[in-house]
Motif scaffolding. Sequence first.
Motif, PDB file in Angstrom:
ATOM      1  N   LEU A   1      63.178 -19.700 -17.329  1.00  0.00           N
ATOM      2  CA  LEU A   1      63.724 -18.660 -16.472  1.00  0.00           C
ATOM      3  C   LEU A   1      65.192 -18.932 -16.165  1.00  0.00           C
ATOM      4  O   LEU A   1      65.925 -18.043 -15.789  1.00  0.00           O
ATOM      5  CB  LEU A   1      62.920 -18.597 -15.162  1.00  0.00           C
ATOM      6  CG  LEU A   1      61.463 -18.166 -15.319  1.00  0.00           C
ATOM      7  CD1 LEU A   1      60.741 -18.315 -14.001  1.00  0.00           C
ATOM      8  CD2 LEU A   1      61.384 -16.736 -15.827  1.00  0.00           C
ATOM      9  N   LYS A   2      65.556 -20.203 -16.311  1.00  0.00           N
ATOM     10  CA  LYS A   2      66.930 -20.560 -15.961  1.00  0.00           C
ATOM     11  C   LYS A   2      67.828 -20.669 -17.175  1.00  0.00           C
ATOM     12  O   LYS A   2      68.969 -21.063 -17.069  1.00  0.00           O
ATOM     13  CB  LYS A   2      66.928 -21.903 -15.225  1.00  0.00           C
ATOM     14  CG  LYS A   2      66.152 -21.893 -13.932  1.00  0.00           C
ATOM     15  CD  LYS A   2      66.156 -23.294 -13.361  1.00  0.00           C
ATOM     16  CE  LYS A   2      65.060 -23.444 -12.318  1.00  0.00           C
ATOM     17  NZ  LYS A   2      64.695 -24.842 -12.113  1.00  0.00           N
ATOM     18  N   THR A   3      67.284 -20.393 -18.345  1.00  0.00           N
ATOM     19  CA  THR A   3      68.103 -20.525 -19.552  1.00  0.00           C
ATOM     20  C   THR A   3      68.356 -19.160 -20.167  1.00  0.00           C
ATOM     21  O   THR A   3      67.522 -18.260 -20.116  1.00  0.00           O
ATOM     22  CB  THR A   3      67.424 -21.412 -20.607  1.00  0.00           C
ATOM     23  OG1 THR A   3      66.194 -20.792 -20.972  1.00  0.00           O
ATOM     24  CG2 THR A   3      67.159 -22.801 -20.082  1.00  0.00           C
ATOM     25  N   LEU A   4      69.542 -19.065 -20.733  1.00  0.00           N
ATOM     26  CA  LEU A   4      69.921 -17.831 -21.413  1.00  0.00           C
ATOM     27  C   LEU A   4      70.211 -18.199 -22.863  1.00  0.00           C
ATOM     28  O   LEU A   4      71.078 -19.037 -23.128  1.00  0.00           O
ATOM     29  CB  LEU A   4      71.163 -17.239 -20.744  1.00  0.00           C
ATOM     30  CG  LEU A   4      71.791 -16.023 -21.409  1.00  0.00           C
ATOM     31  CD1 LEU A   4      70.832 -14.848 -21.423  1.00  0.00           C
ATOM     32  CD2 LEU A   4      73.081 -15.630 -20.688  1.00  0.00           C
ATOM     33  N   THR A   5      69.469 -17.629 -23.790  1.00  0.00           N
ATOM     34  CA  THR A   5      69.752 -17.856 -25.206  1.00  0.00           C
ATOM     35  C   THR A   5      70.131 -16.515 -25.819  1.00  0.00           C
ATOM     36  O   THR A   5      69.363 -15.556 -25.758  1.00  0.00           O
ATOM     37  CB  THR A   5      68.532 -18.437 -25.944  1.00  0.00           C
ATOM     38  OG1 THR A   5      67.386 -17.679 -25.593  1.00  0.00           O
ATOM     39  CG2 THR A   5      68.294 -19.887 -25.574  1.00  0.00           C
ATOM     40  N   ILE A   6      71.322 -16.493 -26.388  1.00  0.00           N
ATOM     41  CA  ILE A   6      71.856 -15.240 -26.921  1.00  0.00           C
ATOM     42  C   ILE A   6      71.913 -15.331 -28.439  1.00  0.00           C
ATOM     43  O   ILE A   6      72.488 -16.276 -28.989  1.00  0.00           O
ATOM     44  CB  ILE A   6      73.273 -14.974 -26.353  1.00  0.00           C
ATOM     45  CG1 ILE A   6      73.212 -14.853 -24.821  1.00  0.00           C
ATOM     46  CG2 ILE A   6      73.880 -13.722 -26.976  1.00  0.00           C
ATOM     47  CD1 ILE A   6      74.570 -14.754 -24.149  1.00  0.00           C
TER      48      ILE A   6
ATOM     49  N   THR B   1      68.353  -9.374 -17.365  1.00  0.00           N
ATOM     50  CA  THR B   1      69.006  -8.069 -17.526  1.00  0.00           C
ATOM     51  C   THR B   1      70.411  -8.281 -18.080  1.00  0.00           C
ATOM     52  O   THR B   1      71.040  -9.302 -17.824  1.00  0.00           O
ATOM     53  CB  THR B   1      69.142  -7.324 -16.183  1.00  0.00           C
ATOM     54  OG1 THR B   1      69.952  -8.127 -15.315  1.00  0.00           O
ATOM     55  CG2 THR B   1      67.798  -7.073 -15.545  1.00  0.00           C
ATOM     56  N   ALA B   2      70.874  -7.309 -18.848  1.00  0.00           N
ATOM     57  CA  ALA B   2      72.242  -7.361 -19.374  1.00  0.00           C
ATOM     58  C   ALA B   2      72.864  -5.990 -19.207  1.00  0.00           C
ATOM     59  O   ALA B   2      72.265  -4.988 -19.579  1.00  0.00           O
ATOM     60  CB  ALA B   2      72.226  -7.744 -20.844  1.00  0.00           C
ATOM     61  N   VAL B   3      74.045  -5.955 -18.614  1.00  0.00           N
ATOM     62  CA  VAL B   3      74.738  -4.676 -18.444  1.00  0.00           C
ATOM     63  C   VAL B   3      75.792  -4.573 -19.545  1.00  0.00           C
ATOM     64  O   VAL B   3      76.615  -5.482 -19.696  1.00  0.00           O
ATOM     65  CB  VAL B   3      75.422  -4.612 -17.061  1.00  0.00           C
ATOM     66  CG1 VAL B   3      76.096  -3.258 -16.872  1.00  0.00           C
ATOM     67  CG2 VAL B   3      74.414  -4.880 -15.969  1.00  0.00           C
TER      68      VAL B   3
ATOM     69  N   TYR C   1      79.223 -12.768 -17.828  1.00  0.00           N
ATOM     70  CA  TYR C   1      78.921 -12.510 -16.412  1.00  0.00           C
ATOM     71  C   TYR C   1      77.929 -11.354 -16.241  1.00  0.00           C
ATOM     72  O   TYR C   1      77.412 -11.132 -15.155  1.00  0.00           O
ATOM     73  CB  TYR C   1      80.191 -12.164 -15.614  1.00  0.00           C
ATOM     74  CG  TYR C   1      81.460 -12.777 -16.150  1.00  0.00           C
ATOM     75  CD1 TYR C   1      81.625 -14.160 -16.156  1.00  0.00           C
ATOM     76  CD2 TYR C   1      82.483 -11.989 -16.659  1.00  0.00           C
ATOM     77  CE1 TYR C   1      82.787 -14.721 -16.650  1.00  0.00           C
ATOM     78  CE2 TYR C   1      83.652 -12.549 -17.160  1.00  0.00           C
ATOM     79  CZ  TYR C   1      83.793 -13.914 -17.155  1.00  0.00           C
ATOM     80  OH  TYR C   1      84.930 -14.485 -17.651  1.00  0.00           O
ATOM     81  N   ASN C   2      77.738 -10.582 -17.312  1.00  0.00           N
ATOM     82  CA  ASN C   2      76.887  -9.386 -17.177  1.00  0.00           C
ATOM     83  C   ASN C   2      75.397  -9.685 -17.300  1.00  0.00           C
ATOM     84  O   ASN C   2      74.579  -8.785 -17.197  1.00  0.00           O
ATOM     85  CB  ASN C   2      77.245  -8.339 -18.243  1.00  0.00           C
ATOM     86  CG  ASN C   2      78.676  -7.875 -18.132  1.00  0.00           C
ATOM     87  OD1 ASN C   2      79.465  -8.467 -17.401  1.00  0.00           O
ATOM     88  ND2 ASN C   2      79.030  -6.834 -18.863  1.00  0.00           N
ATOM     89  N   TYR C   3      75.050 -10.963 -17.599  1.00  0.00           N
ATOM     90  CA  TYR C   3      73.628 -11.332 -17.715  1.00  0.00           C
ATOM     91  C   TYR C   3      73.139 -11.862 -16.372  1.00  0.00           C
ATOM     92  O   TYR C   3      73.811 -12.682 -15.740  1.00  0.00           O
ATOM     93  CB  TYR C   3      73.434 -12.420 -18.779  1.00  0.00           C
ATOM     94  CG  TYR C   3      73.760 -11.968 -20.185  1.00  0.00           C
ATOM     95  CD1 TYR C   3      72.814 -11.307 -20.962  1.00  0.00           C
ATOM     96  CD2 TYR C   3      75.017 -12.203 -20.733  1.00  0.00           C
ATOM     97  CE1 TYR C   3      73.109 -10.893 -22.258  1.00  0.00           C
ATOM     98  CE2 TYR C   3      75.323 -11.796 -22.019  1.00  0.00           C
ATOM     99  CZ  TYR C   3      74.373 -11.146 -22.770  1.00  0.00           C
ATOM    100  OH  TYR C   3      74.671 -10.732 -24.049  1.00  0.00           O
ATOM    101  N   GLN C   4      71.969 -11.427 -15.963  1.00  0.00           N
ATOM    102  CA  GLN C   4      71.380 -11.887 -14.696  1.00  0.00           C
ATOM    103  C   GLN C   4      69.874 -12.039 -14.875  1.00  0.00           C
ATOM    104  O   GLN C   4      69.275 -11.325 -15.691  1.00  0.00           O
ATOM    105  CB  GLN C   4      71.616 -10.847 -13.584  1.00  0.00           C
ATOM    106  CG  GLN C   4      73.071 -10.658 -13.173  1.00  0.00           C
ATOM    107  CD  GLN C   4      73.648 -11.854 -12.434  1.00  0.00           C
ATOM    108  OE1 GLN C   4      72.920 -12.573 -11.750  1.00  0.00           O
ATOM    109  NE2 GLN C   4      74.948 -12.081 -12.579  1.00  0.00           N
ATOM    110  N   PRO C   5      69.256 -12.927 -14.108  1.00  0.00           N
ATOM    111  CA  PRO C   5      67.782 -12.945 -14.120  1.00  0.00           C
ATOM    112  C   PRO C   5      67.290 -11.634 -13.512  1.00  0.00           C
ATOM    113  O   PRO C   5      67.910 -11.127 -12.572  1.00  0.00           O
ATOM    114  CB  PRO C   5      67.429 -14.123 -13.206  1.00  0.00           C
ATOM    115  CG  PRO C   5      68.691 -14.905 -13.063  1.00  0.00           C
ATOM    116  CD  PRO C   5      69.825 -13.952 -13.232  1.00  0.00           C
ATOM    117  N   ALA C   6      66.208 -11.093 -14.062  1.00  0.00           N
ATOM    118  CA  ALA C   6      65.693  -9.832 -13.527  1.00  0.00           C
ATOM    119  C   ALA C   6      65.175 -10.059 -12.121  1.00  0.00           C
ATOM    120  O   ALA C   6      64.605 -11.112 -11.827  1.00  0.00           O
ATOM    121  CB  ALA C   6      64.575  -9.309 -14.425  1.00  0.00           C
ATOM    122  N   ALA C   7      65.351  -9.077 -11.266  1.00  0.00           N
ATOM    123  CA  ALA C   7      64.921  -9.229  -9.876  1.00  0.00           C
ATOM    124  C   ALA C   7      63.407  -9.324  -9.802  1.00  0.00           C
ATOM    125  O   ALA C   7      62.708  -8.708 -10.563  1.00  0.00           O
ATOM    126  CB  ALA C   7      65.423  -8.038  -9.084  1.00  0.00           C
TER     127      ALA C   7
END
Lengths: 313, 511
Positions: free
Chosen positions: B34-39, B492-494, B505-511
Amino acid sequence: MLGFVLRRTGAGLLLVLVISFVTFLLLSLPDNDVARSLLGPDAPAEIIDATNAALGVDRPVLVQYADWLSHAVRGDLGQSWFTSENVGTAIAGRLPVTLSLMLGVTLLTAIVAFGLGIWAGVRRGAADRFVQILAVAGYALPGFLVTLVIVLVFAVRLGWFPAIGYIPITDSVGGWLSTITLPIVALSIGAVAGTSQQVRSAVIEVLRQDYVRTLRSRGLSTRSILFKHVLRNASAPALTVLGMQFVGLLGGAVLVEQIFGLPGLGSMAVTYTTRGDIPVIMGLLMVTVVGVVLINLAVDVAIGVLNPKARRA
Amino acid sequence: MKRTLRTATGVLALGALLALSACTADADSAGEKLKTLTIGTMTPARSMDPVDSGGGTIPYYQAVYDTLIKREPDGKLTPMLASEWNYDTAGTSLTLTIRDGVTFDDGTPVDAKAVKANLDRFRAAGAAENAQALSTKAVEVTGPKTVVITLNGPDPALLDSLSDAYGFIANPAKFGQDKPFATVPDGTGPYRLVADATMAGTVWKFERKEKYWGEQPPFASVTFYAFDNENAIVNGLKTNQIRAAVLQSVDQQIAATSGEQFTTSTQEIDLKLLNIFDRKGAKVPALGDARVRQAINYAIDRDVLVGQIQQGRGTATSQIWGTGTEGYASELDTYYSHDPAKAKALLAEAGYPDGFALTLPRLAALVPDSLAEALKSDLAAVGITLTWDDLDRVSFLTRTFREFQYPGVVMNGGQPAKDWATVSANILPKTIANPFGDTDATIQDLTGKIRTAEPAQAAQYAQQLNRHIVEQAWYVPLYRMQYLHVTVPTITAVPQAGLAVPALYNYQPAA
């Protein structure tokens, strides 16, 4: 034996030199505007020229080759034009992936192909037909299709294995096994098809020999004849095929590494070749050609050990 | 029988080992995931040196560097390393105030001198995005925390550039070294590079710093995986190994969304177009006549291209201005509707009743077989014989953009979110899109006005310029491609205005 090894080593070195020269010439054809490829269409002409000069590609090709060769023989393969990485380090980082793949495939192929080949050759009849059908299927199925289906079924649908990526064996043995198993299986299918047929033919051929009949008439068990005599004689052509397939695996590795997203030499070769990154391409070529020469040498030596008559050839 | 049993036991044991290793890995990482972002991306970063940054690689650099100005997802500019900025009345001098209390990793404070050193280096280094700095005449330090950028003339895109490649600030202490940041970045960003887990060009892994001057980022680690095919990215998404990606291929977009529960959003950013370089007719005389260029525009059936080749994922258009710009005019999307009869009439009027021959370069990655055939048959229908020269990537770039051997090229064009960025990239002389320096009195007049006018007025001029370019048929725009942003449900990604990839900066964990 020593003379044989020395002769083969000399020929191998000559081969490496010729291939490196020809490849360098081909890569340096006038179309190869390296800086444009690196910096993209937007970069102004003066920056392109300055970058080409900094990379040394504005010099005559022979001068560039001599420069590259003099560094290469000292173990310095230069820097990647694209990533600025040391080429030796970059290759060393990716070599374990491809080696894992190739060794795994060779091992699996040897075990399965020898097993199937001996079974078919000794049993004949239905077993033989079954193995032949398997071999034909293995040959006929396109490698990329088999690989894609394997990923889809065992990784995406069943979730038994990861679909992409590579975990080094030094980080986790289980992780390494989980990331490398599907690529090895995918690559092994074609290799097993070819090698099992070779083993089968060789076993049948040896079983027809007079000395086998003689051994049988003396009451030796089938198992003893098979493992002590037949396999020893049948293994030479099979080993040759296995060796050639090991080399040929590099081609298959390109596809499998791309589909599984493995950071190995195959995917590296594709990526850097399309960018015209000569230091990396030359480095990869050297590793590959030297590897091929060594493998052929090892196969010849192995055959010589198994069959002393071959040493005189 | 015994042997069969032994074999079966062995196979089961191996299976158990693999299953165990998979379970262990999952159990260990369940919370961590949940704390990692893999793009997953198709755009590898060349290095971690800011002078190599640009386009789709910008998010890599945002992990370890901060820009002077931050660009929000909607394109709005907010303070980052520069806390304030002001233009003089002529718009040719920009004063930046540098934020207090920000330091590089070695403790050196980010001050005016460091900023000047970076801006000077960017211009001197032959940066990939060098065009962003072309308007800069000089950079001056006027105080410990104040920098003044003097321009050759007004540059309405400068602030955007300072939120992009030109604005990344690295530690000047390393500037003297050979390739100082290639694999060892040194900036003020929220993450630090994990060298052991990084393989330049393939995998870049970053871990969150304990201390960051700004707001702590939500992900403990960020990893970029660069692939050369989207198939691997989609497989990675489906197995949760990749957690965010932007998919361009229509087939892969469909594959990713069929039966899967991903969070998706679409964005139309890049434009597929035929860029006519030879507007003076030096190579192909016919192209020097605006009526011929208009005829080509009328000859193409864009609806078929969008409907069949893009499977409906995109929008046909006749203009190069993006929908987010002030100069965009929706009616210009359909200015050149498919009309072969009109195309033939225009060709005849221009003195080419039997058409003419046209040879264009083709890179299969940019122009797939289906598009190549469609364009060929549409043009053939009005008498224009199109021949494709199939080239590899390096030859394509060299022959097309260095030697200009062809009268034009079918390519992907970016659609910036700002008018001036569109103008400077596509209309001004000697840009990639206008290599032979074409212009006319209307263009000169309007570009000058857009550059200096107040925003409301500039928008009107931008619309006029857009219409003029369409009428003169400088380009043959085909369609805006639809990109699919895909994330796993926990992220989420905006989409980022004006960029085909979201900012980090546009990536966030989903609420």
